[in-house]
Structures are given as C-alpha cells and as structure tokens.
Enzyme design. Structure first.
Site, mmCIF file in Angstrom:
data_model
loop_
_atom_site.group_PDB
_atom_site.id
_atom_site.type_symbol
_atom_site.label_atom_id
_atom_site.label_comp_id
_atom_site.label_asym_id
_atom_site.label_seq_id
_atom_site.Cartn_x
_atom_site.Cartn_y
_atom_site.Cartn_z
ATOM 1 C CE LYS A 39 -3.737 -0.475 2.147
ATOM 2 N NZ LYS A 39 -4.639 -0.787 3.276
ATOM 3 N NE ARG A 108 -6.690 2.402 4.311
ATOM 4 C CZ ARG A 108 -6.992 2.409 3.010
ATOM 5 N NH1 ARG A 108 -6.571 3.409 2.240
ATOM 6 N NH2 ARG A 108 -7.681 1.426 2.480
ATOM 7 N N GLY A 117 -8.455 -7.353 4.348
ATOM 8 C CA GLY A 117 -9.276 -7.455 5.539
ATOM 9 C C GLY A 117 -8.649 -8.169 6.713
ATOM 10 C CG MET A 119 -2.827 -7.498 9.077
ATOM 11 S SD MET A 119 -1.102 -7.158 8.679
ATOM 12 C CE MET A 119 -1.235 -6.672 6.967
ATOM 13 N NE ARG A 352 -5.817 -4.627 -3.280
ATOM 14 C CZ ARG A 352 -6.403 -4.795 -2.116
ATOM 15 N NH1 ARG A 352 -5.683 -4.687 -1.013
ATOM 16 N NH2 ARG A 352 -7.691 -5.056 -2.019
ATOM 17 C CG HIS A 468 -13.945 -9.878 3.890
ATOM 18 N ND1 HIS A 468 -14.349 -11.167 4.203
ATOM 19 C CD2 HIS A 468 -12.673 -9.765 4.353
ATOM 20 C CE1 HIS A 468 -13.370 -11.792 4.820
ATOM 21 N NE2 HIS A 468 -12.350 -10.967 4.944
ATOM 22 N NE ARG A 593 1.851 -46.038 -9.979
ATOM 23 C CZ ARG A 593 1.214 -44.880 -9.866
ATOM 24 N NH1 ARG A 593 1.394 -44.138 -8.806
ATOM 25 N NH2 ARG A 593 0.404 -44.460 -10.823
ATOM 26 C CD GLU A 780 11.957 -46.362 -3.631
ATOM 27 O OE1 GLU A 780 10.784 -46.058 -3.344
ATOM 28 O OE2 GLU A 780 12.258 -47.267 -4.433
ATOM 29 C CB SER A 799 13.244 -42.352 -11.287
ATOM 30 O OG SER A 799 11.983 -41.723 -11.142
ATOM 31 N N GLY A 801 12.121 -41.152 -5.997
ATOM 32 C CA GLY A 801 10.813 -41.496 -5.446
ATOM 33 C C GLY A 801 10.563 -40.650 -4.212
ATOM 34 C CG ASP A 804 8.503 -45.132 -0.487
ATOM 35 O OD1 ASP A 804 7.514 -44.925 0.243
ATOM 36 O OD2 ASP A 804 8.680 -46.195 -1.099
ATOM 37 C CB CYS A 867 8.500 -41.227 -10.612
ATOM 38 S SG CYS A 867 9.356 -42.295 -9.437
ATOM 39 C CE1 TYR A 887 11.214 -38.965 -15.274
ATOM 40 C CE2 TYR A 887 13.372 -39.005 -16.328
ATOM 41 C CZ TYR A 887 12.411 -39.603 -15.535
ATOM 42 O OH TYR A 887 12.637 -40.852 -15.001
#
Length: 915
Positions: A39, A108, A117, A119, A352, A468, A593, A780, A799, A801, A804, A867, A887
């Site tokens: 503000k 303010r 709203g 504060m 804003r 609000h 899987r 993992e 990869s 995991g 886990d 993954c 990836y």
C-alpha cells in the site's frame, strides 16, 4: 536477524543509528514493497505520477519487525513520526485534532503482499469531544461530523482496545430500529450524538478506560494496533493459506483524511481496470454515495455499479477513467483501485495489482501480450499451475433440471455443492468430519476466514465484487456468489428464506455457480470443464466454437512448452492411462507401477509365487505370469510408441499380496470349531505368520523381494524385453527403461543388473533384434542419496521417489500421520504445507540435490527424473528445475500443471520474473 544489508533497514530488536523508519509519500516508489509494504509503495508511486493522493507518510516494515521482536517500538520512531506529522500539518495548514479546524488522519496497514481485511485500519484519528465541534463547523455539516466520530470510536474500540464489535453493531441497530430506518445514512445528527455517547460507554465498560481524547495518543495506539494485527490468528491463518512468509511484518500508512460521507456529492468506491472475474475490459467496480471506504468492502450496504458514477458525477467519473488507464499502462496489469470523492473532488487512496480468478488471469495475460504491454515470458509469470488446476474442475450441467432460487453477483467462478452452514465454526467442524459445506452469511468479515477456507463455496446476501467475501474468495480460488438480495439469511436461526417462502435449513444441500451467480436447491450435476475437453482433444483451439478461455489457455501452454527445459512424463500403469496422459501432453511414462498389474485376477498367482515351498512351484507360477506381463507391456509400449517408458519392477509391501492375517485366523478358528477340513488355510496361515511384518513399508519389498524370490525380477525383465522385441518386429519404436526399486546399496543393483543383462541378451539372441533397454534405479532411501556416486556406477538413470524419500527422511508413515497430527502441525506453523504435498527443500530436497550432483559426477550423462506426486506440484517443479533434473513425472491430470510450471521455472531462472 534480517539478511537485508540495505542501510535503511534495521537489525531486529534494536534501533540502529541512521536507519530511516518513516518515509513521506513523495520519497518512495512501487519497488520498495519490502520496506514500505504494498500500500505504501503504491501510494508513493501514484504520488510520483502526479495523481491526486492525500498527503501522508509510511512507517516501514522494519519498524514493525523491531516492535514485534522486542515488544517496543524503535527508539527513534516517535521522533521521526513527529517530524513527518509536523510536515504534514504545515502542508495541510491545520494540526492533528485541533479544536477549531482539525486535521484528521487514517492509520492503515499495508504488508508486502495483499492480505485483504486481515489486518487493521482506523479512520478519522484526531476526533474528540472538542474537535468534532470544529469539524462540524468547518464542514458546515453537523451530521457528517458526528457520523465520523461514531465511526472512529467504533473502529478504535474494536481494533485498538479489543472491544467486541458486535456490541457497537447492536447499539447501532437499536438506534435504527427506534428511528424506524434501515440504513445508517438515514440517521440524523442528534441520533448520532446519542450513539457516540453509547459507544463511549461501551468502551469504558469493556476496555476499562475512557476513549482517549488526546489525538496523538489515538494515533500512537492505532499504529501499535496495526503492528499487533500482523500476528492475529486470522492474519496468521491467511498467511498459511496463501503461503506468505510470517517474518515480513507490515508497514503502517498515516494518511490525511478525505471524506466520502459529506453528502450526496461525496462517496467512496473500488474500481478494477478489468473485470477480476472474467478478465474482460470494461467499467467494473462498486460505488457508494455518502460513505467511507470500509462501507464498500464490508458489504453492509449494497453498492451501485461503478458505471452509475457517470450519471452521479460525470466529472469525477471521467477523471477516474483516465487515471485507471494511466495506472494499467504503468503497472502493465489489472489494477485494483480505492478512491474517495469529497464534494466533487476525486482522491486516490490505493492501487495494487488486483487479485483475479483463474480464468481472468489467463485471459488478461494474453490480452496484455496482444496489446504489446508484456512479452510471452512475462505472460507466463502472470498465471500459475494452481489457477490452471482450478480451470480443470467440472462445471454445472446447464441441461440438467434444476430449481433456481436466487441470483447474485458472480464473484469467483466454480461449481460448488454442499450442505448449508451459517457460521464459520460449523463450517470447519463439518468439513473436518468429511462433509462438503457452503458457508452462507449476510456478509463475511475477516473473522470468517477459517470457515471460508473449509467451505466448498461462499454465498452472501449482501456485498458486491469488491466485498470482503469476493476479494478473499478470488484470492483463494474459492467459488463465491455475493449480493443475492432475494435470499433472506437468518444466521441466528440458522436458515435462509428463498423467494416463494421456501426455507433452507442448516444441513440442506445447495449448489452455487460462481460463474453465473445462480443459486440452486439440491445437488446439481456437473460436466467436464472446457479446458479438460481441450486437453482431451475434444475441443480445438482456433475452431469457430472454441471457448475464449480455451484460446487463452492454449496460447499460454504453447508459451510454456517453448520455454521449458524440464520434460514432463506421466505416472501410468495401463494403456488407457498412458493414452490419456499422451493427450494431456506427456512426453513418456516416468513411472509404471507393475504391482498394480498383479492385483485383481492375478493376485492368486502372486500369492502362490510368494508362498511357494519348492523351486518347481515357484517356476510354475512365474511361467503363468510371464505372458500376462508381456501383454501388459506390449499394450503400454504401443500406446507410448516413440516415447520413453520407465517400468518399475515389483515394489509392493509384501502384505498387499497376502491374505489378511486376522481374517485368515478367524477362518481357521471357525473351521476347527466346526471340525471342517482346513489344511490349506492352516498352511497358508503358517506362511503368513512366517512372512508377517510389523512395518511392511520398511520390510521385504522392492529390490529385496527380487533378491529373495529367485526368478521374480528376471520374469519381469524378460516380459519387458520380449514385449519390446515384439513391438520392434511390428515396426514400432519401444523405448523401455527398467527401474530397480528401493535400492540402498550399489551391490543390490549390481546383482539385479547382472541377471537382467543376461536375460536381455537371451531375448536379443532369440528374436534377432537389438534392444536398447536402459537400467536404472529409484532413489527413495536416504542411504541411496548419500551413496549416489557409487550407485551411479551401475545405473544409467535415477528417478527420485520423493514420496518414500519423504517418509524415510522424516520418519513418517504417510498413511498414519496425515490423519493423526498433520492438522496440528499445520495450525502450529511447524509446516507451512504438508511435505507430501510440496517437497521439503531443506531436508528431502537437500538429499535430491546431493544425489543428483554425486550421480552426475560419476556418470555425466546420467538421466535424472522424479516420479513422486511432487512432480505435479507447482512449487516442487521449480525446485526440480533448479537442481537440474531432466524430467518430472506425475498423474495424467496434473501433466498440464507440470508443463506450465516447468515453463514458468525456466523463465524465472533466466531472471525474467519482474513481479
């Protein structure tokens, strides 16, 4: 300790010589949000642009941090405030609270990030029993002066002195009832004088002190109250919800008052340079004659559309339109503006970058590109994955038979269905019990935040797009309908009366459409979002009937795909999921899987394999499983032809393929009591007892299962290799990657790899086909991450995991802890967000980074991916980009989100995020 070395920034807990704690509006700019809050920075920016901003000054966030850390304001702050107040008084030609012609100010809050709203604000500081007379004389309006005074006592009592706000509201309502009027503007000066007396008595009784008559004491106490409001429960809850850091603090803005409650030629309003709900250009906002600013956002009086201002005050309207255009071109974005008109003179009180719905965000980003205000890279920073996910939610079926009972303002889109509740406590309680609820209020206030978070949607009978409820709901992506005036909401009796007299009791199901503003009785069926239809290929961008939103999403996604470095794969276990993932833009499968393939009809085969007593029994089971596995992979490779498919070898906790030990024990006991044959059940029970584990997630699973049960992994490898050979013979392009799960040491991987290489060689010889099958592992376990350099000697890819890995790093059993104590951890601020939802960068993330670096040091061409479901989490995707993964992989419906965030991550890493 603050890490900011700016000389204007104080060290927390003390006042540093030479540190500046107060800035005049003429001294700051929009880039000082860290120091001046949003503000204050924007008031300074508008002042710099020459726009009509009432003079004032800003107390910095650093002063707030010192105050919150030490319990006292910085030693130099009072003198700095006095100096700036003196300058303000000289500029205005009047003194704060003087008896004859008082200067009045507002105090303010203003944090770096918008917290609507949450504060505190106090208006009309400087009014007292003496100065109210001077204000009345100076304004020539006694009613206005006493109205301003009652507002000050009401706001000050609630905000600064902690008096229950309902006490003031009840007193106001009683006066209106006595006078037989419905709105406070119909009260006369004499009524307001009596109300001031009542309000002062309430303060004396509830706060144990008189309302302060010294204007400087009023201002100092209000400043401290704004500082304190940073740590209110509702502010902390909002920050957790919006992931705003807790250590930023708030600035305080002291601004000379301008008055919208001076009669019909005065008023206050909120305006948007574009529609925050749709993104369309036009005249959007609310205006309220003869009112102060809080009246608009509180929703306690219904406003008129901003366009009506042209009829009411054309001069101010035209000036406002010009200022709005100036601000949008300057900020290059949708601007949210607060303004006041004082007797025909326009004043700007705030601007804003405005909160907007997900659909508006995508539309506005592409509109601004077309207008040449921003480039494609900047457009990517104006949207995010959470917004895209919202756009993929279903919408109401317009062809369904529905009972429409009301219509309000479409404040925040979405299709929300739930049981009606009329207070926040009930909304939270029912939601935690698994119920979906719609929070219904006359209007919401900041104390309703926890209920708004818990609800599927919010419905109010008062307020507009700037109330609000609307502003907070849009920020949270929550469905909201406001200002449904036909609906009579009775929160005390917990019911709502709809046109025709029908009563909606608490617990009755209602549906609200935040895109149309319609309210329905009962549950309305939903249909897929057009954005999902687009990703599914059932709606084509550029077609005559293409949805405007789809066009915007299509363009943004094209930007993201051109910019991103990270590739996006899918977690998919069958051909159907793989084809859907490919339509959604997947560039391969990052996790198949195989244990999911063995459930259902094949479970008995696996059970026989695990419980086999002899090599012959084991080989017979493997022989039956091989052709089934091979066909699985043939279908998978066909659906993902030309793209990589990472197949994880069997990785179930062993108990998933064994009968439940309790149920089996009961069956055996019953058979014995009835003297029935039970040799097979008894043999099975003995085997289950032998293999039973107290903690199967840390037991015989993954690579351990493959090493303990001879032939299990080699059967799977053979099925993969034979399927790949068959696809190559059919002129396909299979790109299989074999992933060994739960490896903790390189020796495990070496043993399995040696067996796998042998099987692959046998299949190549038998088929006469050269196969390109890479072998890698999941990281993992913490030990795998810590010894990644060694493991990379035997792995062609890693990869991560992260599901886990999070469990093993934290020592959490996800299935147990999320229900038992995560809610408490989130409420206490131990977690900002669940570590299963967004990756724990400091702990789990550090291991990912360490393993990636060590692995590539051993094998520079090591392919790296993730993954776990973190692969579809927006914040986590940015982290994976930063640490250099190749990836991410996630469930099919999260692929568009991952693609978008991968593009945003690439842009931001190039330093193009200017927001």
């Amino acid at each position: 300790m603050s890490e900011n070395k700016d000389p204007h920034v104080a060290e927390h807990g003390k006042s540093v010589e030479g540190v500046k704690f107060v800035y005049d509006f003429t001294e700051g700019n929009k880039d000082l949000k860290d120091l001046l809050g949003g503000k204050g920075a924007n008031l300074a920016e508008m002042t710099n642009l020459g726009l009509p901003v009432p003079p004032g000054f800003t107390i910095t966030t650093e002063a707030c941090k010192v105050y919150l850390d030490s319990g006292e304001e910085p030693a130099a702050l009072r003198d700095e405030v006095s100096a700036h107040l003196d300058a303000l008084e000289q500029r205005m030609g009047k003194k704060l609270g003087q008896a004859d012609d008082p200067l009045l100010v507002s105090v303010r809050s203003g944090a770096k990030f918008s917290m609507p709203g949450m504060m505190d604000t106090v208006l009309n500081i400087g009014l007292s029993d003496k100065s109210v007379q001077g204000l009345a004389k100076q304004a020539g309006d006694e009613r206005f002066a006493w109205d301003s005074y009652r507002r000050l006592i009401q706001m000050f009592g609630k905000t600064v002195l902690g008096v229950d706000g309902e006490l003031f509201e009840d007193a106001l309502e009683k006066v209106k009832e006595t006078k037989k009027v419905t709105v406070d503007t119909e009260l006369e000066a004499a009524d307001l004088k009596k109300l001031v007396t009542k309000f002062k008595k309430i303060v004396k009784t509830e706060a144990g002190r008189d309302f302060p008559q010294d204007p400087r004491e009023q201002m100092d106490l209000a400043i401290h109250a704004v500082f304190d409001s940073w740590n209110t429960d509702r502010a902390k809850l909002y920050r957790r919800q919006e992931r705003i850091p807790h250590d930023l603090g708030t600035a305080v803005n002291v601004c000379s008052m301008v008055f919208g409650n001076l009669g019909p030629d005065s008023g206050t309003g909120v305006a948007f340079t574009r529609d925050p709900a749709s993104g369309h250009q036009g005249v959007y906002g609310d205006y309220l004659q003869n009112a102060q600013g809080e009246d608009v956002v509180a929703g306690i009086r219904n406003t008129v559309p901003l366009a009506e201002l042209e009829r009411i005050d054309k001069k101010s309207y035209d000036q406002l339109m010009q200022i709005m255009e100036t601000l949008e071109n300057h900020y290059k974005d949708l601007c949210d503006i607060e303004f006041t008109i004082e007797r025909g003179v326009l004043w700007m009180l705030q601007t804003r970058v405005g909160k907007r719905t997900a659909g508006a965000a995508f539309r506005i980003a592409t509109q601004l590109v077309d207008q040449g205000l921003i480039d494609e890279a900047e457009a990517l920073t104006r949207v995010n994955g959470a917004q895209l996910a919202q756009l993929m939610f279903p919408r109401f079926d317009e062809s369904a038979k529905v009972e429409t009972v009301g219509r309000g303002i479409a404040a925040s889109p979405g299709a929300a269905v739930g049981k009606a509740v009329f207070d926040s406590y009930t909304a939270v309680k029912w939601s935690r019990s698994g119920e979906k609820v719609i929070l219904i209020r006359r209007e919401t206030n900041p104390d309703d935040l926890d209920g708004m978070i818990a609800a599927e949607g919010i419905l109010t009978s008062r307020g507009g797009k700037t109330s609000h409820a609307a502003v907070v709901a849009r920020g949270m992506g929550k469905t909201c309908v406001c200002g449904a005036e036909e609906l009579e909401v009775d929160t005390k009796r917990r019911r709502m009366t709809v046109p025709g007299g029908h009563i909606v009791e608490e617990g009755d199901v209602v549906s609200i459409d935040g895109s149309t503003g319609k309210v329905y009785l009962g549950e309305v069926p939903v249909v897929p979002s057009p954005v999902v239809e687009y990703f599914e290929g059932r709606m084509h961008a550029g077609a005559e009937d293409a949805d405007e939103l789809v066009e915007a999403v299509h363009r943004i996604m094209a930007f993201a795909d051109r910019k991103r470095r990270l590739r996006v794969r899918a977690n998919a276990d069958n051909a159907e999921d793989a084809l859907r993932a490919r339509r959604f833009g997947a560039q391969g499968i990052g996790l198949c899987r195989t244990e999911h393939m063995f459930l259902g009809d094949r479970r008995e085969l696996v059970e026989r394999l695990i419980l086999a007593d002899t090599q012959a029994e084991r080989e017979e089971s493997l022989k039956e499983l091989l052709p089934l596995q091979k066909q699985d992979f043939v279908q998978l490779f066909e659906s993902m032809d030309g793209l990589p498919v990472t197949v994880r070898l069997l990785d179930p906790p062993l108990h998933e393929f064994l009968p439940d030990i309790t149920e089996l024990s009961v069956r055996v006991a019953l058979a014995e009591s009835r003297q029935e044959p039970h040799e097979n059940e008894l043999r099975l029970l003995q085997a289950v007892h032998r293999l039973h584990e107290q903690n199967p997630m840390l037991g015989l699973r993954g690579v351990r299962l493959g090493l303990v049960i001879p032939g299990l992994f080699t059967m799977q490898v053979r099925a993969i290799a034979e399927a790949a050979a068959e696809r190559k013979a059919a002129k396909g392009d299979p790109r299989a990657e074999i992933m060994i799960p739960l490896v903790g040491t390189v020796q495990e991987l070496e043993i399995v790899r040696e067996e796998a290489d042998q099987v692959i060689a046998e299949v190549e010889a038998a088929s006469g086909t050269k196969l390109k099958l890479s072998i890698g592992t999941m990281i993992e376990l913490p030990r795998a991450a810590l010894t990644a350099g060694q493991i990379a000697e035997a792995a062609e890819f890693f990869s991560f995991g992260t599901n886990d890995l999070t469990q093993t790093v934290w020592g959490f059993s996800r299935d147990d802890v999320e229900a038992s104590f995560f809610t408490a951890y989130l409420e206490k601020g131990i977690f900002g967000v669940s570590p299963f939802e967004t990756i724990d960068k400091d702990g789990v993330g550090s291991l990912v980074k360490l393993a990636a670096e060590a692995g590539r040091e051993t094998r520079p061409d090591l392919k790296l991916g993730v993954c776990g479901e973190h692969g579809g989490d927006p914040e986590s995707v940015h982290f994976f980009h930063e640490v250099g993964l190749d990836y991410v992989s996630c469930s099919p419906f999260r692929i568009p989100v991952a693609r978008l965030e991968a593009g945003r991550a690439a842009v931001q890493s190039q330093g193009s995020d200017h927001r």
